[in-house]
Design a protein around this motif. Structure first.
Motif: not given
Length: 193
Positions: A8-9, A12, A40, A134, A146, A148-149, A158
């Motif tokens: 997810s880094h 993001a 991140n 997304t 944005y 979304d994880t 956002c």
């Protein structure tokens, strides 16, 4: 597959970069780009002034992915980028992530490593969830993107600020609607008073 933790880094980071580089209120200064990396989990201390423009270009390159409304469109873009960004996946084991995959060769400079990681992590998100996680913020007037994880995957804004502002405006509009739709009450000198 789960797009959380280390993976997810990259997602993001892609969002933060696109927002820094392509939005009206974005900041694509060298310090802001370093902050995207630092926040991140990337090796931000490897950032050099000459890296700024490749990062800005990559942010502009990724924006159409977040704007895509059709899966085929997003997949075509990601596939095209994967053909352009050389990948050399290998396992790495370092703090704070432990054992994980790097997608660029160890000798690659930071912009290449960032491109490879964000590209692969966005691709994994699409494989797992399609485009349902997304997009561009649903708040009127906001041009930020944005991804979304989260487990629920229901995000459409956002930030919490944009979500709250939009929800408050919708609530107020609903409360006004019955008053605006009701017939006008007769005024003080009207017949029947």
């Amino acid at each position: 597959m789960r797009i959380t933790g280390y993976k997810s880094h990259g997602v993001a980071a892609a969002v933060a970069l696109v927002n820094a580089v392509t939005t009206r209120d974005g900041d694509d200064s060298e310090d802001a780009l370093r902050a995207v990396l630092r926040d991140n989990g990337f090796f931000w201390h490897h950032f050099e002034p000459r890296d700024a423009e490749p990062f800005r270009r990559w942010g502009r390159t990724l924006r159409p992915f977040f704007e895509a409304t059709e899966l085929e469109q997003a997949v075509a873009l990601l596939n095209e980028l994967m053909m352009e960004v050389p990948m050399h996946p290998h396992l790495a084991d370092h703090d704070p992530h432990g054992l994980h995959i790097h997608y660029a060769p160890p000798s690659a400079r930071l912009p290449h490593r960032f491109r490879a990681t964000t590209l692969m992590n966005l691709s994994e998100l699409v494989v797992e969830h399609g485009l349902s996680r997304t997009g561009v913020c649903a708040a009127p007037g906001c041009d930020r993107v944005y991804a979304d994880t989260s487990r629920a995957g229901r995000r459409r804004f956002c930030s919490e600020n944009c979500a709250n502002r939009t929800n408050v405006a919708a609530f107020r509009a609903r409360r006004r609607a019955p008053r605006d739709a009701s017939p006008e009450a007769p005024g003080p000198g009207a017949p029947g008073n």
